[in-house]
Design an enzyme around this catalytic site. Structure first.
Site, PDB file in Angstrom:
ATOM      1  N   ASP A 161       7.609   4.851  21.415  1.00  0.00           N
ATOM      2  CA  ASP A 161       7.488   6.301  21.529  1.00  0.00           C
ATOM      3  C   ASP A 161       6.282   6.591  22.413  1.00  0.00           C
ATOM      4  OD1 ASP A 161       7.815   9.116  20.767  1.00  0.00           O
ATOM      5  OD2 ASP A 161       8.769   8.316  18.956  1.00  0.00           O
ATOM      6  N   GLU A 190      12.771  13.464  25.094  1.00  0.00           N
ATOM      7  CA  GLU A 190      13.096  14.515  24.118  1.00  0.00           C
ATOM      8  C   GLU A 190      12.868  15.864  24.790  1.00  0.00           C
ATOM      9  OE1 GLU A 190      11.890  15.943  19.640  1.00  0.00           O
ATOM     10  OE2 GLU A 190      10.353  15.467  21.099  1.00  0.00           O
ATOM     11  N   ASP A 221       0.828  -1.224   0.000  1.00  0.00           N
ATOM     12  CA  ASP A 221       0.000   0.000   0.000  1.00  0.00           C
ATOM     13  C   ASP A 221       0.862   1.274   0.000  1.00  0.00           C
ATOM     14  OD1 ASP A 221       0.984   0.069   2.567  1.00  0.00           O
ATOM     15  OD2 ASP A 221      -0.969   0.185   3.565  1.00  0.00           O
ATOM     16  N   ASP A 274       8.224  11.867  23.885  1.00  0.00           N
ATOM     17  CA  ASP A 274       8.124  13.017  22.986  1.00  0.00           C
ATOM     18  C   ASP A 274       7.988  14.321  23.785  1.00  0.00           C
ATOM     19  OD1 ASP A 274       7.634  13.617  20.031  1.00  0.00           O
ATOM     20  OD2 ASP A 274       5.921  14.629  20.935  1.00  0.00           O
ATOM     21  N   HIS A 317      14.255  11.495  12.807  1.00  0.00           N
ATOM     22  CA  HIS A 317      13.166  11.750  11.845  1.00  0.00           C
ATOM     23  C   HIS A 317      12.789  13.227  11.738  1.00  0.00           C
ATOM     24  CE1 HIS A 317      11.293  11.760  15.731  1.00  0.00           C
ATOM     25  NE2 HIS A 317      10.201  12.250  15.208  1.00  0.00           N
ATOM     26  N   ASP A 318      13.346  14.069  12.602  1.00  0.00           N
ATOM     27  CA  ASP A 318      13.036  15.506  12.562  1.00  0.00           C
ATOM     28  C   ASP A 318      14.190  16.329  12.000  1.00  0.00           C
ATOM     29  OD1 ASP A 318      10.560  15.173  13.831  1.00  0.00           O
ATOM     30  OD2 ASP A 318      11.448  15.361  15.831  1.00  0.00           O
TER      31      ASP A 318
HETATM   32  C1  NOJ Z   1       8.733  15.785  18.432  1.00  0.00           C
HETATM   33  C2  NOJ Z   1       8.662  14.706  17.404  1.00  0.00           C
HETATM   34  O1  NOJ Z   1       9.917  14.119  17.271  1.00  0.00           O
HETATM   35  C3  NOJ Z   1       8.151  15.346  16.138  1.00  0.00           C
HETATM   36  O2  NOJ Z   1       8.244  14.500  15.022  1.00  0.00           O
HETATM   37  C4  NOJ Z   1       6.739  15.782  16.378  1.00  0.00           C
HETATM   38  O3  NOJ Z   1       6.266  16.511  15.267  1.00  0.00           O
HETATM   39  C5  NOJ Z   1       6.619  16.659  17.610  1.00  0.00           C
HETATM   40  N1  NOJ Z   1       7.408  16.215  18.719  1.00  0.00           N
HETATM   41  C6  NOJ Z   1       5.194  16.705  18.078  1.00  0.00           C
HETATM   42  O4  NOJ Z   1       4.818  15.469  18.597  1.00  0.00           O
END
Ligand code: NOJ
Length: 558
Positions: free
Chosen positions: A98, A254, A25, A199, A327-328
């Site tokens: 997470d 985080e 998918d 997070d 990933h950010d």
């Molecule tokens: C941190 C996360 O790593 C990110 O990907 C997310 O957009 C924000 N927190 C909000 O959850």
């Protein structure tokens, strides 16, 4: 020095949407992850951190959760989840989930209830306020541009959302909400998961009265009123007493805007809160005064300052997490290395630089074979809500021109990290037989896991060695860090010392040959080379005191 398994581990982060699609998918899924566990095992990692896999309308790709105890349809089912956990454990690895509890999705039933009426039992699970003079309750801007408040007609009040308007902030001052979260965490831990990555956990306590950022701007950064807020340690200690302390697990919080002083509280040695946090200081080195999108070149001197500060300030008091991408963030080789002629060398150098430091290293999917940033020509090819909101705020409102903003997106956009995994050189990089949810980086034919595995000289095989070395040598985990060659503009060098043993780590961050001179008592001629990213063939004449472009060497001083 207290020994702990999570200090000795290497973590691998999976962004499930982009990892491996098993059903065609175009979206990665849990069965896809299961099919790649042998690959991760071969790499040698100990812990897998899964970005969110819970039910979600995907406004922010799973960081907006509508049901914490169910799996997102596209990713599979709870049966698949249980199977994934079992298969991870069968291979001697661990699973860290997470935990996204600063906010939920607006489609979570708590919020659906909460918005119904002011006296709904769930009203106080979120942060509702009446408007002020016909506008928002304060001037805070959201991380994703625009106001951090959304007006809701049903009750004619605003709710707070530090991220998108589909991510309302939970009200941690409410003990009933806190208990619900702890119960949910226990439910997952009782299933046997091995930890949580939390997070933006340092945003959960907001300053009473929610004061506006000073200066009178319509929208402004209100971080001082919600980062490391007044009750955050109280809440984390409660969470620790109620939940974390009852399990042998690993936790990482985080924490944007946390200083090293904050870190020694969050990640204190007594273990009353978390095991470690993610700092953002090194991720901000290429941000100008206008913030993330106001990109400026980063300087090696600043990287030395920041990394050394975190190494030194936490020494003996807390524990560091070590990462250069996730990933950010943009891809590590594109940002701190060289993603062109020295991609292999710089990928290995950066790995050496990080894995030899004191702390727990985190590898982000694709890093282990040098995936790079992407440049899509059209804005429509990007998916990330942060990118689109920022573009609307700047270009569409006429504050910036399209080309400048596209350049910023190429450098800093989160989709750099989110293009699908490049498994091999077949169509769509072997990620999916369908149409991928986000286009692949067109370089997948050149850069992919299969190629890396087949090449004994690849970044992948070098990472295997780095991981193995950490397992074999306590000094890499527990040795004390010390910066040397402080003023060198190209080389980042440091030592690690444990009792009477010493390692010296030399990393050339430039594309030029760089000579160096070590302090007197460092005798490289008699030292053992533990690992290095250049091969020296018999007969080569080598000058021990020149590093080649992006060369890294680790010596054991005798
Ligand atoms: C941190 C996360 O790593 C990110 O990907 C997310 O957009 C924000 N927190 C909000 O959850």
């Amino acid at each position: 020095m207290e020994k702990q398994w999570w200090k000795e581990s290497v973590v691998y982060q999976i962004y499930p949407r982009s990892f491996m699609d098993s059903n065609g998918d175009g979206i990665g899924d849990l069965r896809g992850i299961i099919s790649k566990l042998d690959y991760l095992n071969e790499l040698g990692v100990d812990v897998i951190w899964l970005s969110p896999v819970y039910k979600s309308p995907n406004d922010d790709n799973g960081y907006d959760i509508s049901d914490y105890q169910n799996i997102m349809d596209e990713f599979g089912s709870m049966v698949d989840m249980d199977e994934l956990l079992k298969q991870i454990h069968d291979r001697g690895m661990k699973l860290m989930m997470d935990l996204v509890v600063n906010h939920s999705s607006d489609e979570h039933h708590w919020f659906v209830e909460s918005r119904k009426s002011k006296d709904n039992p769930y009203r106080d699970y979120y942060i509702w306020r009446p408007g002020k003079d016909g506008t928002e309750p304060n001037n805070w801007t959201s991380f994703f541009s625009g106001s951090a408040w959304q007006y809701d007609e049903a009750t004619e009040e605003y709710f707070l959302h530090l991220f998108s308007k589909k991510q309302p902030d939970l009200n941690w001052d409410n003990p009933t909400l806190r208990k619900e979260i702890y119960d949910m965490m226990k439910w997952w831990l009782d299933k046997g998961i091995d930890g949580f990555r939390m997070d933006v956990i340092n945003l959960i306590s907001k300053v009473d009265g929610l004061p506006s950022a000073p200066g009178g701007k319509q929208y402004d950064w209100g971080g001082d009123f919600f980062m490391n807020g007044p009750r955050v340690h109280e809440y984390l200690q409660e969470m620790n007493r109620e939940v974390l302390s009852k399990y042998d697990i690993m936790t990482v919080g985080e924490s944007p805007g946390a200083s090293t002083d904050d870190a020694v509280k969050y990640a204190n040695n007594e273990g009353t809160e978390l095991n470690m946090i993610f700092t953002f200081e090194h991720m901000d080195l290429d941000s100008g005064p206008g913030g993330k999108w106001n990109v400026k070149p980063w300087k090696l001197a600043d990287l030395k300052d920041v990394m050394s500060k975190w190494q030194n300030d936490l020494d003996g008091k807390g524990w560091n997490s070590l990462y250069l991408n996730n990933h950010d963030q943009p891809r590590m080789v594109s940002r701190f290395g060289n993603d062109k002629e020295y991609r292999g060398e710089s990928g290995k150098m950066l790995g050496t630089f990080l894995h030899m430091m004191k702390g727990t290293p985190y590898i982000y999917q694709g890093e282990e074979f040098g995936m790079t940033n992407v440049r899509f020509e059209n804005l429509e090819d990007y998916n990330d809500i942060e990118i689109h909101n920022m573009y609307m705020e700047t270009v569409v409102k006429g504050d910036a021109d399209h080309n400048t903003i596209m350049e910023a997106i190429y450098k800093k956009g989160r989709d750099n990290a989110r293009t699908p995994m490049q498994w091999d050189s077949s169509e769509n990089g072997g990620f999916t037989r369908g149409i991928p949810w986000l286009k692949l980086n067109p370089n997948y034919k050149e850069i992919n896991a299969a190629k890396a595995i087949a090449d004994p000289d690849s970044i992948f095989h070098y990472y295997q060695q780095l991981i193995k070395l950490r397992k074999e040598n306590e000094i890499i985990v527990y040795g004390k860090y010390e910066l040397i060659l402080e003023d060198d503009e190209k080389i980042y060098a440091y030592t690690r010392t444990l009792e009477n043993e010493k390692l010296v780590v030399l990393c050339n961050f430039s594309a030029e040959e760089s000579p160096f001179e070590l302090p007197k008592d460092f005798e490289l001629d008699t030292a053992e080379l533990l690992i290095g990213n250049y091969k020296v063939e018999a007969g080569d004449s080598v000058n021990l005191f020149i590093l080649k472009p992006y060369e890294a060497r680790v010596y054991w001083l005798k």
